[in-house]
Design a protein around this motif. Structure first.
Motif: not given
Lengths: 372, 68
Positions: A264-286
């Protein structure tokens, strides 16, 4: 009630700017504002909103210039603040421009005291401003001009592009990701570079979440370089200019937007990007996070908690504007609800009184008496 | 008090003030107070403000009132 889109700076924002310029706490400023001053302040903000709305069909910088000029001239003329009104008015106009990632050329600002001495009207000032405004080089860190890189990135950093809803911290993280990819000699920005970008600022929600999990930038870089060596040297020579995102990194950013929507956030912050990294889950970052001992589920929980503690306000805060009106509307609605309840109670009392009369009881008499 | 608000809203605002026994100014001041709190918690807003004040200190100083 219909709600117009505001210019992005509300009366509270102007008071916060004034407080900083005048070195008086905002509450102190507010207490100093009498009826005339409040009228001058709200009139100036309304003038800016109206100018922004009236210029609806023109390009965005022109609309912002119209709004900033209207705000500046109205504040300068209305003098809502106890002193240094012109300085506050200019600071507020600069803030409004900055919220839209614009600022006047230094040459224009040098001339501004003389221009204001001529008491220009809002239209004249807006016309002047339009010729002297440019995209601001706003986020300078350690001699590294983030904005310059952002505007050269070619990935839609401009307002309205893909990154238009990203906070300044989130945009900075993406720019750092690009720089890290370049430094590592990688021709694309992968999820691992996005992770590096998130680690450059330890004060952001993502930086704090990663620090709590024991993840450091040096450790991540070492893991990436170890991966390079294992892959027989991914390192190459990357020329300056735009570095594209890998499909996985793009997916991370798209997932970041979805995470923001989910929360429910109006914008995308660094926390959302980190959640994106975690949710993607298969990339080198994860993979790197897991190799460094991070439990992704725990990290997700920590990150979500930190996002929820942070005020969601990227780039242009209060995108709907009209926040004063919204707050007032809330008060009015509250009052309307109370009035409606009171009316219902009065109707119920009247109904009971009528019922009593029907049964021969005078409701206005102290004791109950029943007539035969 | 004349506010540049939707006339219907201004009228209702007056009703609120009357109902609560307060002045319209107080109601407006309370609304602005809420906005101030929101802005103070807005890290991007504060960062931009500090950046603006630092970068444009010279012109802002020139625009301050003459000491009386």
């Amino acid at each position: 009630m219909s709600r117009r889109r505001g210019c992005g700076l509300d009366a509270g924002g102007v008071v916060v700017v004034a407080a900083r310029v005048l070195a008086i706490p905002p509450e102190g400023i507010l207490a100093l504002l009498g009826e005339r001053e409040l009228t001058a302040l709200t009139t100036a903000v309304a003038a800016a909103d109206e100018a922004f709305a009236a210029a609806g069909e023109t390009r965005e910088p022109d609309r912002v210039c119209s709004a900033a000029a209207a705000l500046l001239t109205a504040l300068a003329a209305g003098r809502p603040f106890p002193r240094d009104n012109r300085a506050v008015a200019v600071a507020a106009a600069l803030q409004l421009l900055g919220l839209h990632r614009l600022e006047p050329d230094p040459a224009f600002l040098d001339d501004l005291p003389g221009v204001l001495a001529g008491a220009p009207d809002a239209g004249e000032l807006a016309a002047l401003l339009r010729g002297w405004v440019h995209v601001r080089p706003s986020l300078t860190r350690g001699g590294f001009d983030v904005e310059e890189k952002m505007t050269g990135g070619g990935e839609g950093f401009a307002a309205g592009g893909f990154f238009g809803r990203f906070s300044n911290d989130a945009r900075a993280a993406i720019v750092y990701a690009q720089e890290d990819a370049r430094q590592l000699g990688h021709p694309i920005i992968g999820t691992e570079h996005v992770l590096c970008g998130l680690l450059h600022d330890p004060e952001t929600p993502a930086g704090r979440a990663l620090a709590r999990t024991g993840i450091t930038l040096d450790a991540v870089l070492a893991e990436i370089q170890a991966t390079d060596r294992a892959r027989s040297g991914r390192r190459g020579r990357v020329k300056g200019g735009h570095i594209p995102f890998s499909p996985r990194a793009k997916k991370v950013l798209e997932l970041a937007m979805r995470e923001a929507l989910r929360l429910g956030d109006a914008g995308v912050g660094t926390g959302h990007i980190l959640l994106g990294v975690i949710r993607e889950g298969e990339g080198l970052a994860a993979q790197v996070l897991t190799r460094l001992g991070a439990d992704l589920r725990t990290l997700r929980g920590v990150t979500t908690g930190l996002i929820e503690q942070t005020t969601p306000a990227p780039g242009v805060a209060d995108p709907d504007g009209q926040a004063v009106i919204a707050s007032v509307e809330a008060l009015v609605e509250q009052r309307d609800r109370v009035a409606a309840e009171r009316d219902a109670l009065q109707r119920e009392v009247e109904r009971l009184r009528t019922a009593l009369r029907i049964h021969g009881i005078d409701p206005d008499e102290g004791g109950a008496s029943v007539s035969a | 008090m004349v506010l540049r608000l939707d006339p219907a809203l201004a009228e209702r605002l007056q009703v609120v003030a009357d109902a609560e026994g307060r002045s319209v100014s107080d109601v407006i001041r309370e609304a602005i107070g809420e906005l101030i709190e929101r802005r103070r918690r807005d890290k991007d807003f504060i960062r931009l403000l500090e950046d603006n004040l630092a970068r444009h200190e010279r012109v802002l100083r020139a625009l301050r009132d003459e000491p009386s």
